[in-house]
Structure formats: C-alpha cells, structure tokens
Scaffold this motif. Structure first.
Motif, PDB file in Angstrom:
ATOM      1  N   ARG A 104       1.737  12.797  13.574  1.00 49.43           N
ATOM      2  CA  ARG A 104       0.613  11.762  12.587  1.00 49.43           C
ATOM      3  C   ARG A 104       0.227  12.705  11.508  1.00 49.43           C
ATOM      4  O   ARG A 104      -0.127  12.578  10.451  1.00 49.43           O
ATOM      5  N   ALA A 112       0.817  12.781   2.997  1.00 51.58           N
ATOM      6  CA  ALA A 112       0.200  11.706   2.197  1.00 51.58           C
ATOM      7  C   ALA A 112      -0.743  12.277   1.297  1.00 51.58           C
ATOM      8  O   ALA A 112      -0.835  11.954   0.145  1.00 51.58           O
ATOM      9  N   LEU A 113      -1.414  13.592   1.692  1.00 47.83           N
ATOM     10  CA  LEU A 113      -2.324  14.127   0.936  1.00 47.83           C
ATOM     11  C   LEU A 113      -1.723  14.993  -0.260  1.00 47.83           C
ATOM     12  O   LEU A 113      -2.220  15.752  -0.981  1.00 47.83           O
ATOM     13  N   ALA A 149       0.889   7.471   7.981  1.00 47.94           N
ATOM     14  CA  ALA A 149      -0.405   7.601   7.761  1.00 47.94           C
ATOM     15  C   ALA A 149      -1.204   6.499   7.718  1.00 47.94           C
ATOM     16  O   ALA A 149      -2.260   6.091   8.187  1.00 47.94           O
ATOM     17  N   THR A 150      -0.159   5.233   7.405  1.00 46.72           N
ATOM     18  CA  THR A 150      -0.786   3.849   6.976  1.00 46.72           C
ATOM     19  C   THR A 150      -0.878   3.124   8.486  1.00 46.72           C
ATOM     20  O   THR A 150      -1.138   1.882   8.552  1.00 46.72           O
ATOM     21  N   ARG A 151       0.021   3.616   9.207  1.00 49.54           N
ATOM     22  CA  ARG A 151       0.255   2.877  10.436  1.00 49.54           C
ATOM     23  C   ARG A 151      -1.150   2.938  11.456  1.00 49.54           C
ATOM     24  O   ARG A 151      -1.489   4.030  11.564  1.00 49.54           O
ATOM     25  N   SER A 152      -1.396   2.055  12.044  1.00 54.11           N
ATOM     26  CA  SER A 152      -2.374   1.889  12.910  1.00 54.11           C
ATOM     27  C   SER A 152      -2.004   2.703  14.083  1.00 54.11           C
ATOM     28  O   SER A 152      -0.836   2.517  14.573  1.00 54.11           O
ATOM     29  N   VAL A 153      -3.098   3.219  14.642  1.00 57.41           N
ATOM     30  CA  VAL A 153      -2.779   3.881  15.997  1.00 57.41           C
ATOM     31  C   VAL A 153      -2.508   3.276  17.124  1.00 57.41           C
ATOM     32  O   VAL A 153      -3.256   2.270  17.318  1.00 57.41           O
ATOM     33  N   ILE A 206      -9.728   6.635  19.092  1.00 58.94           N
ATOM     34  CA  ILE A 206      -8.803   7.078  17.879  1.00 58.94           C
ATOM     35  C   ILE A 206      -8.916   8.863  17.468  1.00 58.94           C
ATOM     36  O   ILE A 206      -9.726   9.330  17.800  1.00 58.94           O
ATOM     37  N   GLN A 207      -7.670   9.282  17.111  1.00 56.73           N
ATOM     38  CA  GLN A 207      -7.697  10.588  16.909  1.00 56.73           C
ATOM     39  C   GLN A 207      -8.386  10.910  15.749  1.00 56.73           C
ATOM     40  O   GLN A 207      -8.402  10.301  14.645  1.00 56.73           O
ATOM     41  N   PHE A 219      -6.369   8.827  -0.735  1.00 54.17           N
ATOM     42  CA  PHE A 219      -6.596   8.068   0.190  1.00 54.17           C
ATOM     43  C   PHE A 219      -7.691   7.674   1.136  1.00 54.17           C
ATOM     44  O   PHE A 219      -8.376   8.544   1.590  1.00 54.17           O
ATOM     45  N   ASP A 278      -7.009   1.690   2.535  1.00 53.80           N
ATOM     46  CA  ASP A 278      -6.498   0.897   3.911  1.00 53.80           C
ATOM     47  C   ASP A 278      -7.519   0.381   4.808  1.00 53.80           C
ATOM     48  O   ASP A 278      -7.727   1.177   5.757  1.00 53.80           O
ATOM     49  N   SER A 287      -7.978   4.387  10.024  1.00 49.64           N
ATOM     50  CA  SER A 287      -8.234   5.263  11.184  1.00 49.64           C
ATOM     51  C   SER A 287      -8.699   6.881  10.766  1.00 49.64           C
ATOM     52  O   SER A 287      -8.448   7.489  11.646  1.00 49.64           O
ATOM     53  N   LEU A 331       0.844  -1.207   0.115  1.00 54.22           N
ATOM     54  CA  LEU A 331       0.035  -0.195  -0.303  1.00 54.22           C
ATOM     55  C   LEU A 331       1.038   1.369  -0.130  1.00 54.22           C
ATOM     56  O   LEU A 331       0.549   2.274  -0.757  1.00 54.22           O
ATOM     57  N   PHE A 342      -8.045   5.810   4.863  1.00 57.29           N
ATOM     58  CA  PHE A 342      -7.333   5.044   6.019  1.00 57.29           C
ATOM     59  C   PHE A 342      -8.295   4.450   6.845  1.00 57.29           C
ATOM     60  O   PHE A 342      -9.375   4.989   7.188  1.00 57.29           O
TER      61      PHE A 342
END
Lengths: 238, 439, 403
Positions: free
Chosen positions: C310, C317-318, C399-403, B438-439, A87, A166, A91, A48, A89
């Motif tokens: 983040r 990313a945007l 951005a694709t990492r989970s929180v 989650i933020q 994108f 994602d 979250s 990704l 995501f």
C-alpha cells in the motif's frame, strides 16, 4: 483545466469484461470546486483513478491543464501526478513509519527540490493545517482528523493546480469532517481547483458544482430514481 | 489443544511454501554443515577402547637427552627403547602387558601366478589380543609360550583372510611370509579402531595392520621398523645388536592393571627400575615416568588436527548465519500476520496460547530442518570422503552413528526454537485490535 | 537521494533490519577467515619442491629374500634405468621431497652431546641424485663418484661431505655473509661434515614440518632390502615410460617386488591432500553461505515489499517513478549492508586474531576485508533487485482502494 471526452475504462479478466466508465465526458474549469457523487459501483473510483493518472484509460481523450494525458509514458505520468495533482484519500494514506514532517516531504523529494526549499514548504503547509507542533510525531500518534489534515498538507506542499479528494471525510466524525471541509473551501478560495469524490450528498452540496455518476456515465442532477430495469438494460447494451 | 496448534502450524507452513521451504532449507544446511564437522570430530576424537579405559595404561619412561627434553615442557618420549621394553616386559609386573611396533613383510600367496606383495605388520605379544578386546572370527591369538619360543605364528586381519583365503577358516594352515612358513593361529573379525589408539605415533587415522606376528621373533630376526624411530645419541657400530642396545625409541608399551593399588605398585616398580638404571649410568634426566589411560593418551598426543577445530568454529558460525536467516524470515512472517494476530488477541487469545502456537510452528520447521539436515550431513560426509578418496581409510572416518543422528535432530529443533523466540516475543506483544485500525 | 527518511524509517523497524545486518556481518566474518585460510593453504601448495616434478616419478623395490645381494641389484637396476631411452637420469635414495616419510637428523656446530643447533631432512645420494632432483647449485659442486660409499645396517659412519639446501646453510650459519662451502658442522654428536655444495632449493619430505626447506644430500647408498628409485625423464616421456619401466624391472629380477610406482603429481597430491580438501571445503562453505545470505535477503525484501504494498502505491500516487521505487529498496539494502559489513569487518578481524592465537594461522591480508565487503554489497544489491522490481510494478491505484 480538466477535459475528459468520451473516456471509457474496461477491466478485462480471462472471462469477464467490466465497463467501469463508458463514454464519460466532463469538463472542469480552473478554480472550480466540483463534487462527484454516485452509488457504490457507479464508477466514481475509476473516474478518480483516471483523473488522478493512477490508471490508464481504455478509450477516449483526457486533457489536463492543456496537455493530452493519454500519450504520456509512466515516467511522465508520475511527473504530472507529482507536480500538478494533490491527493487526499479517504484513509489518509500516511506512511506509518515516517514522521509527520517526512510524510509531507515525500512528494517534494520525488520532485527533486533542494532541502531548504522542502523544509520551507513542509513547515508552511503544516502551519496552514495547524499541525506545525507535531512534526516529529508518527501518524499513529495523531487522531483521524489530524491525520487527514497532514494528508492535506502533503497534498498542498507540492503547490498543485488541482486537488483530488477521495471521500476526504469518510473516516471522520462530523465535527472533524466539518473542519476538513472548511479547510478545503479555503484552499479552493485560494484558487486551487478541487474535485471531490463522495457518496455523501450533504457533503456534495458544499461544492459549487455536482456531478452524478451512474453506471459509468455522467447523469444530470441527483436522479435517485434510477430503476433496476434501466440498470439492467444498460448493462445488457454493453 | 496441541494438535490444534500442530494443524495451525501446518496450515501456516503450507500457506507460504516458498518461505517455509527456505526456512527449512536454511536450518537443514546449517545443521548439515555443523553436523558434518561434528561427526568427523566425534569419530576422530573417539576413544575406541573406552570400556577398558580404567584398566589400560600406556607406559612412558624418560631416557632422553639431559640437555634437551624430548618435548617441551619436560615431557618424556612417546615411545620406548628396546632395552627398557624388554626389561619391563620380562619383569612381568602387570596383569597383562604388551610391547609392539610396526613393521612390514612380504606375503607370497599360494598359486603360481599370484604375485608377492608387501603389507603392514604389527609385531606384538600374546596379551595384545585379550588386552584390547580384539574380536576373533576364527581361532585365537598365540600364547606367551609362543612369544618365549619365538614361534612362527600369525594372526590375520579379516581383510587379509578375505584376500588370501576367500574368508574361509584358515586356522592351522601355513602362510609364507618372506619365504618362511608361519602357522595361522587366528583371524580377526572386522576391527577398525579409530583412532588407532595403541599406536598414535604412526598415522593414528590409518588402517590397523593386516598381520600380527610375535614381537620376540620380529626382534630376533631384525624385521624392519616402518614406524617412527627417534634417537638422541649415536648408535654404536655393530649391527642390529648395537641398535637394540641403543637409546633409540620405537616401541609402544601398554599394560593392564586391575585396580588402584596395582597401579600404585606398578608406579613404584617403574620408579625403582629407573633408579636402578640411573646407577648404571642411564636415564640422565630426572625421574619422569608416566602411566596414561587411553583417554589421557589420546589427549596427550593431541591427535585431532587443528584443521578440524578451525572448520568446527566456522561451521558453528555458519549455523548462526542460517539461524539469523530463519529468525529474520520468521519475524517477517509474524509481522505480515500482525493483523491476524491482533484479531486473535481481540477475540480472546492469550499471550501464552499465541506463544504456544508460534513455538510449535517453529518446532515443526526445526524438526523438518533436522531431518533434512541428517540428509545434508550424510551428503557432507560423502563430499569429504570424495575429497580424501586417495586416502583409503577415509570411509572409517566419515561414519554416522545414531548418537549423531539424534544430535542433529535435537540441534535442529533447539536451533529453530531459539530462532523462534524473538519473533514469537514480538508476536505476543502485538496489542489486541491495534492493527484493526486504519493504517 | 533519500537516505534520511529511509534511515529514520528503518530505525522504527529495527528488529528485521538488524537481523539482516547481523547475518551479513557473520557471513562476512566467515568469508574473510575462510578466504584467509584458503590463501594460506594455496600458498602452501604452491611452494616448489625443487624437483622437476612434471618429468619425475618414483618406484620402490623390495627384496624378498633376506640374503639378496642388494648392492648388485641396485647397480643393475640403475644401469637399466639410466640406459632406457627417454630417461634423463635416475637415482636410488631413502626418500624424496613431498614423500611424507624420511629421515631427519639434529645437527650441531660443536662436537659432543648437547642441544641441536638445527635439524635437517637427509637424503642418501650418489653423484646422479643432484641431476635427478634437478637441483640448482648456487655454490660449490656435486659429489665425485669416488666420494660415494655404501652404507648398511652394520655401520653408522657418516661421510665427510654433504650438499645442503640454502635454507639449511642459512639456518646453521645465520651470520655468514660469504661462502658456505667449506663450513663444518656435526652430525650424530661428533661426526664432522663439510659443506661442498649449496643448492637453491630442496624441500624436506614432510610438507607439514616447520623446517620444510632444510635438507641435505649425504653421499651414501643404502645396502637395504628396501630401495626407492627416483627417475627423471625427458619432457613428455614420463607417462609412457612409467609402465614400461615397471615392467622392465619386474622382469629383470623375480626375487623382489616393484611397488608404489607414482608420478610426482600423485606424490604431491597425496602430500597436500589435506590442504587441497580444506580449500575445497572452505570454497564450498563460502559459496553456500553467500547463496544463503542472498536468499535470506531476497526473502526478507519480498516480505517487506508485500507488507508495504500500500505504501508503495501511495508513493507512486504521490509522484514516485518506477526507478524511484527500485532505488528506495536498493538504498534500504545498501544501508543495512553497510552496517553489516562494518560490524562484519570488526568481527572478522577478531575471529582472525583468535584463530591466529588458537591454531597458529597466519594473520589475514588487509585487502581481503574490502574485497569481501564489496562482494557482499554486490550480492545484497543483486538479491534485492528482484523484489525491488516487483515493488515498482505496484499500481498507484492501490491508494484509492479502501482498506
């Protein structure tokens, strides 16, 4: 539309080399809705990141919309992300201190569009996801499903050639997940290419084509028969 | 529980060494700047004779120009003319009394190659020493008989005795002053009243005189006046006698009175004296006699320079900047730990425990800043000493005492606690588990 | 530029930004007022005394015995001094500009007791004093030798002529447009004196006195035990001559002490010790303050960057380029700084008004405010540059990492 040929991604630290993707090849045609699944650690996220130009690849070639990506510099990569890719995501990744309008507006500002054009697009996209009335709300004031719809609006506002999603429903309940999936299907029907990464097989079924990733490589079908021995053997080959 | 918070605070401080040292440094520098000026001001506005403040009085009578007061609005002269000083002294109506002025003399040290030198001298009377509690290392002052007889007796300062006699006891030896032999009656212990309250007209922040000689002798032999002399009327021709009979003012007079009734009596006596002089054609201005305690006199003379006030205002603002800095950094720290705080809240930490935790952490930073601030104050004072290095009394103006050290630490801890209030309040208002989403 | 969303986002996080703005405001308040005071003190120090300071020095002779013939001693000393190669001229007086101690007199325009019309520093002088002080006559002339008399403790007479500084003449005769020479005023109630010369500039001895520029030369020589000599040398000879002359005078007569041998540079330094110290203290305070405020901005910006890691990744990313991220933080700082210096401008003027009132300072020059504003804007931008660069290095992959 998207063409990856023998793409490898190696993460190096002082002592360890990790091969997240190896000789990964994939081709996605315009208008496709492709799901990418695989177990945890299979390389889905790396795929990704590379597909979305969030990370650079170590080896191989990647062509997006007829353009070779591997030779681009940071500024050009940012531009491609901004103009060609939307994108979504897991979250949501909304910016907490911006209201809904400003959140959807973010990529448009980076594209340098005129204020009137931005407003037109933001309003249209928010209408599309049914949240036009919440423009002045902060993300924290919305439910998870609403937040994800805002994120989709943000992804669409740039009128991208393809969407990268994602785990778009990973943080949502079933009902909300359904509505988000319906929205994605509609968008795809409008001609936008979608690649969706997920570990949920039921969700993957809703795509037109499924790719299964294991050990950093594409494997045909769902192949849940991967044995620990094989796993070990291919790691040893690295 | 308190030690647990201390431990938590220490952990938190150690977890952000750069930030914590920035906060400690900001508090320390702010405290240092503030305390440097406060210390100088404290020394300059001190009353070195505070323990006798309720019995000592500076005497003023108004013999000035009828057309023009000595100082607006209608203030009497700060010093006294000789005729009045002598008349009041001779009347002997106070428990103790002294008239004095600043002069200079030449000392010829013993030994062939020793070169003579001039030094500052206070011509004064016997009571000067007991009135002002002047400490003696050797011998004592002279008595009133020596004043009456215009005897050649001398009291040396500690420094002069070091210079001339190597600090040995010289009492009884003879000292040559302007060619005349003087009997040494005593040597002072180290005595550096700041400000020099007994004579604020002549450099209140200068060193005390190095030699003390009888006033009567000095006047009789026409010792020069090296302090300020002001006249409103021309002096008649006729040499020193004419000058002594003039209305020129140049003498400082102090008296010691033991209680309120003595003070009342003295005021009555002064008024009667001036009324009597008016009949002789003197004192053309309205009755305007004043007795000031040392503290009132210091205030009246406004000895502390405006410069100190300006610097103090700026230094206080400087501390404010340092505190705003600390508040900002503490707040940033709290906000970054919002998740941790909300987790603690979810796990049952009450607002008051959180409050205690953050206030104790801030207190620790304040204490560290205060201790470092003392070092900064010391450095600041050394800096000021260097700037005034040509002014040889400066070392006595840049002293730190324990009250200043305590004030520095107290100010630092208070400042840090004040700085911690807003960030702590914000921390306490983070709702439990709000940040876990989650933020 | 994206002022709008940055501004709105800041409004949702007021506390932190308000603190920096306030810190900048108070810093500016101190900076502006400190600079105003530095300017005032520098102007004080820059006032010329009127003397040829670079080539002038002074020393004191004190007679030891009470029965010394001071008149002959002074004459001998002055002959020796004026005969010394390299010495341009020398004189004896009671005091001189910048010395901090001297003699002042109240002056009246009418004889008799009454309120003074002016006051002046007074220097006893002979016909060499004007030249030794390097005075510049704007009208009239110097004393003739026969106009100079001796003055001792027995008499309080005043001579009929004086030379005055222009400032004194103007203060005594404010309405006079023509010549001051020949004008009369009274000293010590009823002694008339005539102005025979006016010099461009001759300061009084006390630099803190409001009448600093008012002084006069009185053609009398003091027959006292204590005599101050002022010596003016040819350019470049002073340093070499000071010890030689001290030595010469010490040897010429053992019944007196030669002391306080000081160049005008030292005399000036002592006179302006307080002003010079104030300038250095305030300069130090301003510098330190700027550094502290800068560090505070660095600290808070670093925190903001790490708190928003983040968000930065998401922006990347945007489609945000690295320069766009840097710009984001720079703009944020700019907005905070603008508020800070805006409030600071108001506070600075308020404090200045208070100081003018309470400590009789001069009001500040207008340009100090924009100057301080610019400095603080630049400091803010420099301070935020480091954290902003760090922010631009955040990987978009976050951005694709989970929180």
């Amino acid at each position: 539309m998207l063409r990856m040929n023998s793409v490898s991604k190696v993460y190096r630290t002082d002592t360890v080399e990790t091969h997240a993707l190896r000789e990964f090849s994939l081709s996605v045609e315009e208008g496709e809705f492709v799901s990418v699944t695989g177990p945890s650690g299979s390389g889905k996220t790396t795929f990704l990141n590379i597909a979305g130009l969030l990370e650079e690849l170590t080896d191989g070639s990647y062509e997006l919309d007829g353009r070779d990506i591997s030779s681009l510099n940071d500024r050009e990569r940012s531009r491609v992300r901004n103009e060609k890719i939307g994108f979504i995501f897991q979250s949501f990744n909304l910016i907490p201190e911006l209201d809904i309008f400003d959140n959807v507006d973010v990529p448009l500002r980076y594209r340098g569009l005129k204020s009137a054009e931005r407003r037109r697009r933001v309003e249209r996209c928010l209408e599309l996801v049914g949240l036009a009335s919440r423009m002045k709300h902060l993300p924290a004031q919305l439910s998870g499903g609403q937040q994800q719809r805002v994120a989709i609006a943000r992804a669409l506002a740039g009128e991208p050639r393809f969407l990268l999603a994602d785990e778009p429903t990973g943080n949502l309940d079933t009902h909300m997940a359904d509505s988000v999936m319906e929205l994605l299907a509609e968008i795809n029907a409008g001609g936008t290419t979608i690649i969706m990464v997920t570990h949920e097989l039921t969700l993957a079924d809703r795509a037109k084509r499924n790719i299964f990733v294991r050990d950093g490589n594409v494997s045909d079908g769902y192949g849940s028969d991967a044995s620990p021995e094989l796993h070990f053997a291919s790691a040893a080959n690295a | 529980m308190f030690t647990y918070y201390l431990k938590l605070g220490l952990l938190s401080i150690r977890a952000n060494p750069a930030l914590s040292s920035l906060m400690v440094a900001a508090v320390a520098i702010g405290i240092g700047a503030c305390m440097t000026i406060v210390t100088v001001r404290h020394v300059m506005s001190d009353n070195p004779i505070a323990h006798k403040n309720d019995v000592l009085y500076h005497v003023q009578v108004d013999n000035w120009n009828p057309a023009d007061p000595y100082q607006d609005p209608d203030l009497p002269p700060e010093q006294m003319a000789y005729i009045d000083a002598k008349a009041l002294y001779d009347a002997d109506r106070a428990f103790r009394q002294t008239t004095s002025y600043k002069t200079s003399r030449i000392i010829q040290p013993d030994g062939d190659d020793a070169r003579p030198f001039t030094l500052d001298v206070r011509a004064t009377t016997a009571d000067f020493f007991p009135m002002f509690d002047v400490p003696f290392a050797y011998g004592a002052g002279w008595d009133r008989a020596s004043d009456r007889n215009e005897e050649r007796v001398a009291v040396l300062s500690w420094e002069l005795n070091e210079q001339l006699y190597g600090g040995e006891d010289p009492v009884g030896q003879m000292l040559t002053v302007n060619g005349e032999p003087y009997r040494i009656a005593g040597v002072l212990d180290e005595w550096t009243p700041v400000p020099k309250f007994y004579d604020l007209n002549n450099n209140p922040y200068g060193a005390p005189e190095q030699l003390y000689l009888p006033f009567s002798l000095a006047v009789a032999n026409n010792f020069n006046r090296s302090g300020n002399t002001s006249c409103w009327k021309p002096v008649e021709d006729g040499g020193p006698e004419a000058f002594l009979a003039s209305e020129c003012i140049w003498i400082q007079m102090w008296i010691e009175l033991r209680d309120a009734s003595e003070k009342q009596d003295y005021m009555r006596f002064l008024d009667a004296y001036v009324e009597e002089q008016k009949l002789l054609g003197r004192f053309p201005r309205p009755l305007n006699n004043r007795l000031h305690t040392p503290e009132e006199w210091l205030e009246y003379q406004e000895v502390v320079d405006d410069t100190v006030g300006i610097l103090l205002s700026l230094a206080v603002l400087f501390l404010v900047v340092c505190l705003l800095n600390t508040i900002g950094l503490l707040l940033a720290k709290v906000m970054r730990r919002a998740k941790d705080i909300s987790l603690r809240r979810a796990l049952g930490a009450s607002k008051s425990t959180l409050f205690a935790q953050y206030i104790i952490e801030a207190g620790m930073i304040g204490a560290a800043g205060g201790l470092l601030g003392i070092v900064m104050t010391w450095l600041g004072l050394r800096g000021i000493e260097q700037l005034f290095i040509e002014y040889d009394f400066i070392e006595h103006l840049v002293r730190m005492d324990w009250s200043m050290v305590l004030l520095a630490v107290a100010l630092a801890v208070l400042s840090a606690l004040a700085a911690a209030l807003y960030p702590t309040w914000r921390a306490c208002n983070i709702t439990p588990a709000s940040q876990l989403r989650i933020q | 530029m994206e002022f709008g969303p940055i501004w709105r986002a800041m409004l949702r996080n007021k506390g932190g930004f308000l603190l920096i703005a306030l810190q900048i405001a108070v810093t500016m308040t101190i900076m502006v007022n400190a600079i105003a005071i530095i300017q005032e003190r520098s102007r004080n120090i820059a006032r010329p005394s009127g003397l040829d300071e670079a080539n002038t020095f002074t020393l004191v002779s004190v007679s030891i015995g009470e029965d010394m013939d001071n008149k002959s001693l002074i004459d001998e000393d002055l002959d020796l001094l004026r005969g010394m190669p390299g010495v341009l001229n020398a004189t004896a007086s009671n005091s001189m500009p910048l010395l901090q101690s001297g003699w002042s007199e109240g002056l009246t325009l009418e004889p008799g007791e009454g309120k003074s019309d002016s006051s002046s520093a007074l220097y006893f002088a002979d016909e060499h004093t004007a030249d030794t002080f390097a005075l510049n006559f704007v009208e009239g002339a110097n004393f003739e030798p026969n106009q100079v008399e001796w003055r001792n403790h027995e008499v309080n007479d005043w001579p009929p002529f004086v030379i005055v500084s222009r400032a004194l003449a103007e203060d005594l005769f404010p309405d006079e447009t023509g010549s001051y020479v020949g004008k009369t005023f009274y000293i010590d109630d009823d002694n008339p004196v005539n102005i025979i010369g006016v010099v461009e500039r001759m300061q009084a001895a006390w630099q803190g006195w409001s009448g600093l520029e008012r002084s006069m030369l009185v053609p009398q020589r003091q027959d006292w035990n204590f005599t101050r000599y002022i010596v003016r040398t040819e350019p470049g000879y002073r340093e070499e001559l000071m010890p030689e002359i001290e030595d010469m005078l010490v040897k010429s007569n053992p019944d007196r002490i030669i002391q306080s041998v000081r160049s005008m540079d030292e005399v000036r330094k002592l006179a302006y010790l307080g002003d010079a110290a104030m300038i250095r203290i305030l300069t130090f305070i301003v510098a330190l303050l700027t550094v502290i405020t800068g560090l505070g901005i660095v600290g808070l910006a670093s925190f903001n960057v790490s708190r928003r890691t983040r968000q930065i990744g998401i922006r990347r990313a945007l489609g945000a380029t690295r320069p766009a991220i840097v710009r984001h933080f720079m703009v944020e700082n700019l907005l905070v700084s603008v508020i800070g210096i805006g409030v600071g401008g108001i506070l600075a003027v308020a404090l200045n008004m208070f100081m003018v009132e309470a400590f009789a300072l001069e009001p500040l020059a207008w340009y100090v405010i924009p100057a301080a504003m610019s400095v603080l804007l630049i400091v803010g931008q420099l301070a935020v540059a480091g954290p902003a660069r760090k922010a631009s290095n955040v990987t978009p992959a976050i951005a694709t990492r989970s929180v």
